[in-house]
Design a protein around this motif. Structure first.
Motif, PDB file in Angstrom:
ATOM      1  N   ALA A  36      15.899  21.241   7.428  1.00  0.00           N
ATOM      2  CA  ALA A  36      16.421  20.535   8.649  1.00  0.00           C
ATOM      3  C   ALA A  36      14.844  20.012   9.885  1.00  0.00           C
ATOM      4  N   VAL A  37      14.264  21.027   9.795  1.00  0.00           N
ATOM      5  CA  VAL A  37      12.853  21.421  10.523  1.00  0.00           C
ATOM      6  C   VAL A  37      11.799  20.684   9.417  1.00  0.00           C
ATOM      7  N   THR A  38      11.400  20.148   8.596  1.00  0.00           N
ATOM      8  CA  THR A  38      10.415  19.673   7.705  1.00  0.00           C
ATOM      9  C   THR A  38      11.063  17.825   7.337  1.00  0.00           C
ATOM     10  N   ALA A  39      12.303  17.854   7.258  1.00  0.00           N
ATOM     11  CA  ALA A  39      12.406  16.134   7.790  1.00  0.00           C
ATOM     12  C   ALA A  39      12.259  15.398   9.624  1.00  0.00           C
ATOM     13  N   ALA A  40      12.285  16.685  10.356  1.00  0.00           N
ATOM     14  CA  ALA A  40      12.401  16.215  11.690  1.00  0.00           C
ATOM     15  C   ALA A  40      10.622  16.050  11.529  1.00  0.00           C
ATOM     16  N   VAL A  41       9.621  16.581  11.446  1.00  0.00           N
ATOM     17  CA  VAL A  41       8.401  17.080  10.941  1.00  0.00           C
ATOM     18  C   VAL A  41       8.211  15.476  10.542  1.00  0.00           C
ATOM     19  N   THR A  48       1.112  -1.096  -0.443  1.00  0.00           N
ATOM     20  CA  THR A  48      -0.049   0.341  -0.171  1.00  0.00           C
ATOM     21  C   THR A  48       0.763   1.383   0.312  1.00  0.00           C
ATOM     22  N   VAL A  49       0.899   2.372  -0.752  1.00  0.00           N
ATOM     23  CA  VAL A  49       0.671   3.740  -0.830  1.00  0.00           C
ATOM     24  C   VAL A  49       0.557   4.817  -0.007  1.00  0.00           C
ATOM     25  N   HIS A  50       1.034   5.300   0.919  1.00  0.00           N
ATOM     26  CA  HIS A  50      -0.097   6.344   2.076  1.00  0.00           C
ATOM     27  C   HIS A  50       0.601   7.609   1.468  1.00  0.00           C
ATOM     28  N   GLY A  51      -0.103   8.742   1.148  1.00  0.00           N
ATOM     29  CA  GLY A  51       0.533  10.182   1.252  1.00  0.00           C
ATOM     30  C   GLY A  51       0.422  10.800   2.341  1.00  0.00           C
ATOM     31  N   LEU A  52       2.615  11.662   2.433  1.00  0.00           N
ATOM     32  CA  LEU A  52       2.162  11.999   3.643  1.00  0.00           C
ATOM     33  C   LEU A  52       2.620  13.652   2.917  1.00  0.00           C
ATOM     34  N   THR A  53       2.201  14.495   3.858  1.00  0.00           N
ATOM     35  CA  THR A  53       2.885  16.348   3.453  1.00  0.00           C
ATOM     36  C   THR A  53       2.813  17.115   4.671  1.00  0.00           C
ATOM     37  N   VAL A  54       3.578  18.374   4.396  1.00  0.00           N
ATOM     38  CA  VAL A  54       3.762  19.306   5.743  1.00  0.00           C
ATOM     39  C   VAL A  54       3.051  20.044   5.320  1.00  0.00           C
ATOM     40  N   ALA A  55       1.995  21.032   5.078  1.00  0.00           N
ATOM     41  CA  ALA A  55       0.656  21.809   4.678  1.00  0.00           C
ATOM     42  C   ALA A  55      -0.001  22.421   5.288  1.00  0.00           C
ATOM     43  N   PRO A  56      -0.995  23.469   4.894  1.00  0.00           N
ATOM     44  CA  PRO A  56      -2.215  24.271   5.570  1.00  0.00           C
ATOM     45  C   PRO A  56      -2.947  22.813   5.266  1.00  0.00           C
ATOM     46  N   ALA A  57      -3.791  23.181   6.630  1.00  0.00           N
ATOM     47  CA  ALA A  57      -5.099  22.267   6.479  1.00  0.00           C
ATOM     48  C   ALA A  57      -5.380  22.786   5.308  1.00  0.00           C
ATOM     49  N   SER A  58      -5.220  23.866   4.793  1.00  0.00           N
ATOM     50  CA  SER A  58      -6.942  24.417   4.057  1.00  0.00           C
ATOM     51  C   SER A  58      -6.779  23.679   2.296  1.00  0.00           C
ATOM     52  N   GLU A  88      -0.130  19.894   9.309  1.00  0.00           N
ATOM     53  CA  GLU A  88      -0.624  20.778   9.758  1.00  0.00           C
ATOM     54  C   GLU A  88       0.265  21.643   9.704  1.00  0.00           C
ATOM     55  N   ASN A  89       1.338  22.895   9.207  1.00  0.00           N
ATOM     56  CA  ASN A  89       1.896  24.047   9.266  1.00  0.00           C
ATOM     57  C   ASN A  89       1.568  25.050   9.735  1.00  0.00           C
ATOM     58  N   THR A  90       1.093  25.024  11.255  1.00  0.00           N
ATOM     59  CA  THR A  90       1.450  25.858  12.043  1.00  0.00           C
ATOM     60  C   THR A  90       2.408  26.899  12.254  1.00  0.00           C
ATOM     61  N   GLY A  91       2.861  27.463  10.788  1.00  0.00           N
ATOM     62  CA  GLY A  91       4.134  28.483  10.874  1.00  0.00           C
ATOM     63  C   GLY A  91       5.010  28.187  11.156  1.00  0.00           C
ATOM     64  N   LEU A  92       5.682  26.950  10.937  1.00  0.00           N
ATOM     65  CA  LEU A  92       7.036  26.120  10.685  1.00  0.00           C
ATOM     66  C   LEU A  92       8.161  26.277   9.643  1.00  0.00           C
ATOM     67  N   PRO A  93       9.642  26.971  10.732  1.00  0.00           N
ATOM     68  CA  PRO A  93      10.486  27.354   9.407  1.00  0.00           C
ATOM     69  C   PRO A  93      10.537  27.052   8.622  1.00  0.00           C
ATOM     70  N   ALA A  94      10.718  27.472   7.371  1.00  0.00           N
ATOM     71  CA  ALA A  94      10.847  26.870   5.818  1.00  0.00           C
ATOM     72  C   ALA A  94      12.175  26.179   5.534  1.00  0.00           C
ATOM     73  N   GLY A 142      11.679  25.179  -3.567  1.00  0.00           N
ATOM     74  CA  GLY A 142      13.528  25.225  -1.899  1.00  0.00           C
ATOM     75  C   GLY A 142      14.015  24.481  -2.321  1.00  0.00           C
ATOM     76  N   VAL A 143      14.399  23.764  -4.190  1.00  0.00           N
ATOM     77  CA  VAL A 143      15.544  23.442  -4.785  1.00  0.00           C
ATOM     78  C   VAL A 143      16.838  23.019  -3.589  1.00  0.00           C
ATOM     79  N   SER A 144      16.297  22.901  -2.346  1.00  0.00           N
ATOM     80  CA  SER A 144      18.007  22.414  -1.786  1.00  0.00           C
ATOM     81  C   SER A 144      18.090  21.225  -1.905  1.00  0.00           C
ATOM     82  N   TYR A 145      17.712  20.002  -2.414  1.00  0.00           N
ATOM     83  CA  TYR A 145      17.991  19.045  -1.963  1.00  0.00           C
ATOM     84  C   TYR A 145      18.399  18.430  -0.539  1.00  0.00           C
ATOM     85  N   GLN A 146      18.203  18.653   0.375  1.00  0.00           N
ATOM     86  CA  GLN A 146      18.357  18.651   1.249  1.00  0.00           C
ATOM     87  C   GLN A 146      17.591  18.118   2.515  1.00  0.00           C
ATOM     88  N   VAL A 147      16.013  17.884   1.705  1.00  0.00           N
ATOM     89  CA  VAL A 147      15.159  17.175   2.816  1.00  0.00           C
ATOM     90  C   VAL A 147      15.248  14.938   2.791  1.00  0.00           C
TER      91      VAL A 147
END
Length: 263
Positions: free
Chosen positions: A94-99, A55-65, A85-91, A122-127
């Motif tokens: 390192a933060v995205t990877a932690a979440v 099975t495949v399950h989608g995951l993202t960090v984004a506004p609930a809207s 839900e992104n509640t004002g998290l820094p873009a 973003g084009v950071s290649y880091q996540v």
């Protein structure tokens, strides 16, 4: 096989404009959408699940809207979609990877995580590498021709100097590029089925036990400035004379601009 496809709600970079006077990016009013590369992420994950069972399950960090914006992603073959839900998290990568890491651990029994090599905006290649490090899993990136057998994932890595065949045991993190595959187009029936599948919204603190203050402290990237590149075109019209005469005028103009050398 339980696969998590990490996708991103990105700026539509085709709509970003540059102020010609100040070189500042005009981001106000630029729409957000699921990134173009993320369709390739979904295709790679769904193909593996269909070929080898799972099975495949989608995951993202984004506004609930943005919940309904992911219906097409679900229609491509996801069992469900989870939005942290992104509640004002820094873009910040390192933060995205932690979440994402915390969410994947909460899902439990995940065999494989598939990401885009980089995001559209973003084009950071880091996540992906940061996510692999947090999970303690190997990373197989730039993947094409992906195969799975006996607990091992094999792929051709598309490197600047050529192709390299590599393999890794699961669990692992896999990244794909826009050249990896051709994404499917969901049918009307797929879209109808997608309306009945879950779209979950998790909170960083309440569902994942993450402190927003602690996440902010993880941020490693500080934006000093941003500016766009303004390309000022010559807009020279070659219209006098026949085709041969205009070709000679074009060559003379290219030589004068030192684009080509005379000789």
């Amino acid at each position: 096989m339980k696969i998590v496809a990490c996708i991103k709600y990105s700026l539509d970079v085709s709509e970003v404009k540059v102020d010609p006077a100040t070189s500042e990016l005009r981001l106000a009013g630029v729409p957000l959408r699921v990134g173009a590369i993320d369709r390739h992420v979904l295709e790679a994950a769904v193909v593996l699940a269909q070929k080898h069972g799972g099975t495949v399950h989608g995951l993202t960090v984004a506004p609930a809207s943005a919940r309904e914006s992911f219906r097409e992603s679900v229609a491509m073959g996801l069992e469900d979609m989870t939005i942290v839900e992104n509640t004002g998290l820094p873009a910040d990568p390192a933060v995205t990877a932690a979440v994402l890491s915390a969410a994947i651990q909460k899902m439990g029994d995940v065999t494989l995580v598939v990401c885009g090599e980089t995001s559209d905006d973003g084009v950071s290649y880091q996540v992906p590498p940061r996510l692999a490090e947090r999970l303690g899993w190997p990373l197989l990136n730039y993947a094409r021709n992906i195969e799975y057998a006996d607990g091992w994932l094999t792929a051709d890595r598309d490197l600047d100097s050529g192709m390299q065949k590599a393999r890794t045991p699961l669990p692992a993190v896999l990244t794909v590029t826009q050249e990896t595959n051709t994404p499917r187009r969901p049918t009307l029936m797929d879209a109808v089925k997608a309306k009945k599948k879950p779209l979950n919204v998790w909170q960083p603190a309440g569902d994942l036990g993450l402190s927003v203050e602690a996440l902010e402290a993880r941020a490693l990237v500080q934006r000093v400035a941003q500016s766009g590149v303004v390309v000022r075109r010559k807009q020279v019209m070659l219209s006098n004379g026949d085709v041969t005469a205009m070709a000679n005028q074009l060559i003379d103009a290219l030589v004068a601009e030192q684009v080509i050398k005379e000789g």
